[in-house]
Design a protein around this motif. Structure first.
Motif, mmCIF file in Angstrom:
data_model
loop_
_atom_site.group_PDB
_atom_site.id
_atom_site.type_symbol
_atom_site.label_atom_id
_atom_site.label_comp_id
_atom_site.label_asym_id
_atom_site.label_seq_id
_atom_site.Cartn_x
_atom_site.Cartn_y
_atom_site.Cartn_z
ATOM 1 N N GLN A 1 -12.903 19.703 56.541
ATOM 2 C CA GLN A 1 -11.507 19.321 56.740
ATOM 3 C C GLN A 1 -10.651 20.581 56.892
ATOM 4 O O GLN A 1 -10.801 21.535 56.121
ATOM 5 C CB GLN A 1 -10.980 18.501 55.556
ATOM 6 N N GLN B 1 -7.882 12.304 57.671
ATOM 7 C CA GLN B 1 -9.002 11.414 57.388
ATOM 8 C C GLN B 1 -9.990 11.442 58.547
ATOM 9 O O GLN B 1 -9.591 11.465 59.716
ATOM 10 C CB GLN B 1 -8.487 9.987 57.167
ATOM 11 N N ASN B 2 -11.270 11.440 58.219
ATOM 12 C CA ASN B 2 -12.311 11.469 59.247
ATOM 13 C C ASN B 2 -12.621 10.060 59.741
ATOM 14 O O ASN B 2 -13.227 9.254 59.032
ATOM 15 C CB ASN B 2 -13.592 12.110 58.698
#
Length: 275
Positions: A168, A174-175
């Motif tokens: 990150q 957010q992935n």
């Protein structure tokens, strides 16, 4: 008539060679399409179990790493969380991904047959000594390819997925990985590993052609080790075990290439001395 059934004293024209090559390619494509259709039909197993396996924490590699982490008391080695979700953002994305996955799986399964067809085309053009020296080429290529695919699927792919899932640039992000991006990454890693494991075969033929020598490979061995270690550090979590797990097989392949090149040089030197 196949090239290997044509008498040695009969020469084929350029167009005849092209025609023969065309049929070898057609047969290879038919085999790949058949395997692709079978993979398309077995969607639940191919996509749900095999392709999406590295995206789940109950994957075989993650389970074994956690068992090893408990054994050697190294919690960082255990991969028990994957902080990402797979999404499909386009209307036709899942169907097109299904088609592309089926073709790639068909190509991977049909690769040994593809090489065999190509080898059938090349082999009649070799001298008798070259044919004898290259005996078992299809078997060697197939075994190395299968080993590379297994190594890519059970080692490189899950570790790479874990790396990208945890990386990150900012905690607020957010992935959410696109399905096609995930699948293309996994399949290319697996197929690429199968090709990478052909290094000993490539070294064999390059040495026979006089392009590569054992002394040349030895002189660049340190450079190769550095590149392999950098590659292992980039695609693995920040622990020495994972880096060695990636780098060791590649180093062994490079060393095997040196051994193969040296044996060929000794054999050719002996033959030149006898003649």
């Amino acid at each position: 008539m196949p090239l290997d059934q044509i008498p040695d004293d009969k020469e084929m024209s350029f167009l005849d060679h092209l025609e023969e090559l065309r049929w070898h390619i057609i047969r290879s494509l038919i085999a790949i399409v058949i395997f692709a259709i079978a993979a398309f039909i077995a969607k639940d197993f191919v996509v749900g179990t095999v392709i999406l396996g590295p995206s789940r924490t109950d994957f075989w590699t993650y389970t074994k790493l956690c068992e090893l982490a408990d054994l050697i008391r190294t919690p960082a080695l255990c991969i028990d969380t994957l902080s990402f979700e797979l999404v499909s953002r386009k209307l036709s994305s899942q169907f097109m991904t299904h088609v592309s996955v089926s073709f790639i799986v068909g190509l991977i399964i049909g690769f040994p047959y593809l090489f065999w067809e190509i080898w059938r085309f090349i082999r009649p053009g070799l001298h008798p000594k070259e044919r004898k020296a290259s005996r078992g080429a299809t078997f060697s290529v197939s075994v190395l390819f299968i080993l590379g695919v297994l190594f890519g699927y059970f080692v490189i792919a899950p570790i790479s997925v874990r790396f990208f899932a945890t990386y990150q640039v900012d905690p607020s992000l957010q992935n959410l990985f696109d399905l096609s991006s995930y699948i293309s990454t996994v399949t290319m890693i697996v197929f690429g590993s199968g090709i990478l494991f052909q290094l000993p075969v490539i070294v064999y033929f390059l040495t026979k052609a006089g392009i590569v020598s054992s002394s040349l490979m030895k002189s660049y061995r340190k450079h190769a080790i550095i590149v392999i270690l950098i590659l292992g550090a980039v695609i693995t979590p920040p622990d020495p075990f994972s880096q060695v797990l990636i780098a060791l097989p590649l180093m062994l392949l490079y060393q095997l290439g040196i051994v193969i090149a040296k044996r060929i040089e000794k054999r050719e030197s002996k033959q030149n001395t006898e003649t």
